[in-house]
Write an enzyme that holds these catalytic residues in place. Structure first.
Site, short mmCIF file in Angstrom:
data_model
loop_
_atom_site.label_atom_id
_atom_site.label_comp_id
_atom_site.label_asym_id
_atom_site.label_seq_id
_atom_site.Cartn_x
_atom_site.Cartn_y
_atom_site.Cartn_z
NE ARG A 1 4.55 6.95 3.25
CZ ARG A 1 4.31 5.87 2.49
NH1 ARG A 1 4.85 4.71 2.80
NH2 ARG A 1 3.57 5.95 1.41
CD GLU B 1 10.07 7.57 0.39
OE1 GLU B 1 9.33 7.70 1.37
OE2 GLU B 1 10.41 6.44 -0.04
CG HIS C 1 9.44 3.00 0.61
ND1 HIS C 1 9.02 4.28 0.85
CD2 HIS C 1 8.31 2.23 0.57
CE1 HIS C 1 7.68 4.30 0.95
NE2 HIS C 1 7.24 3.06 0.77
P1 NAI Z 1 -5.01 1.93 6.30
O1 NAI Z 1 -5.38 3.23 5.70
O2 NAI Z 1 -5.81 0.71 5.96
O3 NAI Z 1 -5.01 2.06 7.90
C1 NAI Z 1 -4.40 3.08 8.61
C2 NAI Z 1 -4.81 2.88 10.07
O4 NAI Z 1 -4.05 3.77 10.88
C3 NAI Z 1 -6.30 3.18 10.31
O5 NAI Z 1 -6.93 2.07 10.91
C4 NAI Z 1 -6.27 4.37 11.24
O6 NAI Z 1 -7.32 4.35 12.17
C5 NAI Z 1 -4.91 4.21 11.90
N1 NAI Z 1 -4.41 5.43 12.49
C6 NAI Z 1 -4.39 6.67 11.96
N2 NAI Z 1 -3.82 7.54 12.82
C7 NAI Z 1 -3.49 6.82 13.91
C8 NAI Z 1 -2.88 7.16 15.15
N3 NAI Z 1 -2.50 8.41 15.42
N4 NAI Z 1 -2.68 6.18 16.06
C9 NAI Z 1 -3.06 4.91 15.80
N5 NAI Z 1 -3.65 4.52 14.65
C10 NAI Z 1 -3.86 5.48 13.72
O7 NAI Z 1 -3.48 1.73 5.97
P2 NAI Z 1 -2.65 0.39 5.76
O8 NAI Z 1 -3.02 -0.22 4.45
O9 NAI Z 1 -2.72 -0.45 6.96
O10 NAI Z 1 -1.18 1.00 5.58
C11 NAI Z 1 -0.53 1.64 6.67
C12 NAI Z 1 0.58 2.52 6.17
O11 NAI Z 1 1.58 1.72 5.54
C13 NAI Z 1 0.17 3.51 5.04
O12 NAI Z 1 -0.36 4.71 5.58
C14 NAI Z 1 1.45 3.76 4.30
O13 NAI Z 1 2.07 4.93 4.76
C15 NAI Z 1 2.33 2.55 4.65
N6 NAI Z 1 2.66 1.77 3.46
C16 NAI Z 1 3.97 1.44 3.26
C17 NAI Z 1 4.35 0.69 2.17
C18 NAI Z 1 5.75 0.28 1.96
O14 NAI Z 1 6.13 -0.08 0.81
N7 NAI Z 1 6.59 0.27 2.99
C19 NAI Z 1 3.36 0.30 1.14
C20 NAI Z 1 2.00 0.62 1.49
C21 NAI Z 1 1.68 1.36 2.60
#
Ligand code: NAI
Length: 322
Positions: A234, A263, A283
């Site tokens: 993000r 965004e 994005h």
């Molecule tokens: P997920 O929900 O599987 O994992 C998020 C991870 O971040 C968790 O392991 C959590 O412990 C960790 N985390 C939370 N706060 C933290 C911090 N302060 N420091 C270090 N680690 C922390 O999410 P996933 O599937 O890996 O996706 C990550 C992000 O990617 C999503 O939150 C979303 O915003 C973004 N995303 C972007 C997309 C795009 O099209 N560019 C599409 C899908 C997701």
């Protein structure tokens, strides 16, 4: 019959959603951008399907029938989850619908930068040259270290993909068990070690109050000179002004960015545009025809099962069960 309003500008028709709902609910699409749009168009909705629209406490207070906000995404940062919990409104997301696409996109950005794809393509097609030595500073990708910020579903898939390429992979995620990192062959490190040891830093952090602008000047100062910075998480997690300064000074050598602070940024004025050392994609990391199809089906299923009380079949992220 329940009423569902889809408030983002979705592609195509509503066949996938309506097919899930059958006679249980009717769905209409009314793309909204502002709080006022949402209040006006969702006043009689039992459920909404959204993407980045601002579902604030104020909006919820003005939608008396609303039971569930089904976010058609993994990141739910534009919904006030706590306000929804306090009002007994469930918020759901779709944890895995596009994780392969985002992992592919992340690796693609790293490899495109490492192999100087943009530079060579421009040299051949725009400058009409056929020279292999316009970029002399190319390192062997497999000899570098990739640092993953966050070790959730997406960076785990990035790790699997990187196994064929050979770089060392380290990660910072204080909420992940060391055993899981071990399974992937990844060293969990503290944040400063990740900054100082990585040649490539990939941001996969969710956006929330704790992570907002967490990658700031102080963070960039700790990184290696010439580091490659990738963000498919993000944009709001990064202090964009600090990133621009780091690109200007050479601290960040290259950046691959799928997400920016806004965004819907104005690319005619963005200082990130027009740089040889920055790759920008709008994005789109989530996107494939399959991921769009899955998102439509799973967001509708979250609503169907929630309103039928079959909570174990939906991905509720704020604990609300009516
Ligand atoms: P997920 O929900 O599987 O994992 C998020 C991870 O971040 C968790 O392991 C959590 O412990 C960790 N985390 C939370 N706060 C933290 C911090 N302060 N420091 C270090 N680690 C922390 O999410 P996933 O599937 O890996 O996706 C990550 C992000 O990617 C999503 O939150 C979303 O915003 C973004 N995303 C972007 C997309 C795009 O099209 N560019 C599409 C899908 C997701």
């Amino acid at each position: 019959m329940k009423k569902v309003v889809l408030t983002y500008n979705s592609q195509g028709g509503l066949e996938y959603e309506q097919n899930v709902f059958g006679d249980f609910a009717g769905i209409v699409k009314i793309p909204c951008r502002t709080e006022e749009d949402l209040i006006k168009n969702c006043i009689d909705a039992d459920a909404v399907i959204c993407s980045y629209e601002p579902y604030t406490a104020y909006v919820m207070d003005n939608l008396p029938k609303l039971k569930i906000i089904a976010v058609k995404a993994i990141g739910v940062d534009t919904v006030d989850i706590e306000a929804a919990r306090q009002r007994g409104i469930a918020v759901t997301n779709i944890p895995k619908y596009c994780i392969h696409e985002v992992a592919d996109h992340t690796v693609m950005l790293m490899l495109s930068i490492n192999r100087r794809l943009i530079q060579f393509n421009n040299s051949v097609q725009k400058d009409k040259l056929w020279k292999f030595d316009i970029c002399k500073d190319i390192s062997r990708f497999g000899e570098g270290t990739v640092g993953l910020l966050g070790f959730g579903n997406i960076p785990r898939l990035v790790t699997e993909r990187l196994k064929g390429f050979g770089p060392k992979v380290i990660a910072y995620d204080p909420y992940v068990d060391e055993k899981i990192a071990d399974e992937y062959g990844v060293d969990l490190v503290d944040i400063d070690d990740l900054y100082s040891n990585s040649d490539y830093i990939c941001c996969h952090l969710p956006h929330n109050k704790n992570t907002e602008k967490t990658i700031n000047k102080e963070a960039f100062d700790k990184m290696k000179d010439g580091v490659v910075f990738i963000n498919t998480g993000r944009g709001k997690v990064v202090d964009e002004k600090a990133l621009i300064d780091a690109l200007d000074s050479g601290k960040v050598g290259y950046a691959g960015l799928d997400v920016l602070e806004e965004e819907y940024p104005d690319m005619s004025t963005s200082p990130l545009n027009g740089r040889d050392n920055v790759i920008l994609t709008p994005h789109v990391a989530f996107y494939s025809q399959a991921s769009v199809r899955d998102a439509k089906i799973h967001s509708a299923e979250n609503i169907l099962y929630y309103l039928k009380g079959e909570y174990s079949k939906c991905s509720i992220i704020n604990g609300v069960k009516a």
